[in-house]
Scaffold this motif. Sequence first.
Motif, PDB file in Angstrom:
ATOM      1  N   VAL A   4       0.853  -1.176   0.000  1.00  0.00           N
ATOM      2  CA  VAL A   4       0.000   0.000   0.000  1.00  0.00           C
ATOM      3  C   VAL A   4       0.899   1.240   0.000  1.00  0.00           C
ATOM      4  CG1 VAL A   4      -1.777   1.244   1.277  1.00  0.00           C
ATOM      5  CG2 VAL A   4      -1.830  -1.241   1.214  1.00  0.00           C
ATOM      6  N   THR A   5       0.723   2.078  -1.010  1.00  0.00           N
ATOM      7  CA  THR A   5       1.528   3.295  -1.127  1.00  0.00           C
ATOM      8  C   THR A   5       0.946   4.397  -0.237  1.00  0.00           C
ATOM      9  OG1 THR A   5       0.233   4.204  -2.942  1.00  0.00           O
ATOM     10  CG2 THR A   5       2.044   2.702  -3.536  1.00  0.00           C
ATOM     11  N   ASP A   8      -2.238   5.450  -1.724  1.00  0.00           N
ATOM     12  CA  ASP A   8      -3.287   4.496  -1.370  1.00  0.00           C
ATOM     13  C   ASP A   8      -3.831   4.789   0.025  1.00  0.00           C
ATOM     14  OD1 ASP A   8      -2.932   3.069  -3.785  1.00  0.00           O
ATOM     15  OD2 ASP A   8      -1.491   1.693  -2.849  1.00  0.00           O
ATOM     16  N   LYS A   9      -2.922   5.056   0.965  1.00  0.00           N
ATOM     17  CA  LYS A   9      -3.328   5.338   2.341  1.00  0.00           C
ATOM     18  C   LYS A   9      -4.213   6.573   2.399  1.00  0.00           C
ATOM     19  CE  LYS A   9       0.660   3.161   4.486  1.00  0.00           C
ATOM     20  NZ  LYS A   9       1.875   3.353   5.273  1.00  0.00           N
ATOM     21  N   ASP A  11      -6.020   7.793  -0.038  1.00  0.00           N
ATOM     22  CA  ASP A  11      -7.283   7.455  -0.696  1.00  0.00           C
ATOM     23  C   ASP A  11      -8.180   6.631   0.223  1.00  0.00           C
ATOM     24  OD1 ASP A  11      -6.390   8.775  -2.954  1.00  0.00           O
ATOM     25  OD2 ASP A  11      -5.866   6.933  -4.046  1.00  0.00           O
TER      26      ASP A  11
END
Length: 64
Positions: A4-5, A8-9, A11
């Motif tokens: 998880v980038t 991503d976090k 989002d």
Amino acid sequence: EMKVTNQDKRDIEETILYINECADYIDMLKGCHDGDPTWKPNVISACDTAIEWLERILKEGEVK
């Protein structure tokens, strides 16, 4: 597996906020159902479940 980038976090955190807002809005509606009186509690429960899984993804930092 997928890490998880940071994007991503961000989002996921934003999605959690929107899901909470939706659940609160649905909870405030009077007589809201889809022909089934358990519709509203079922939708709110589904929101809670989605948030739980999203928080797990944030905590673990990867998707398997």
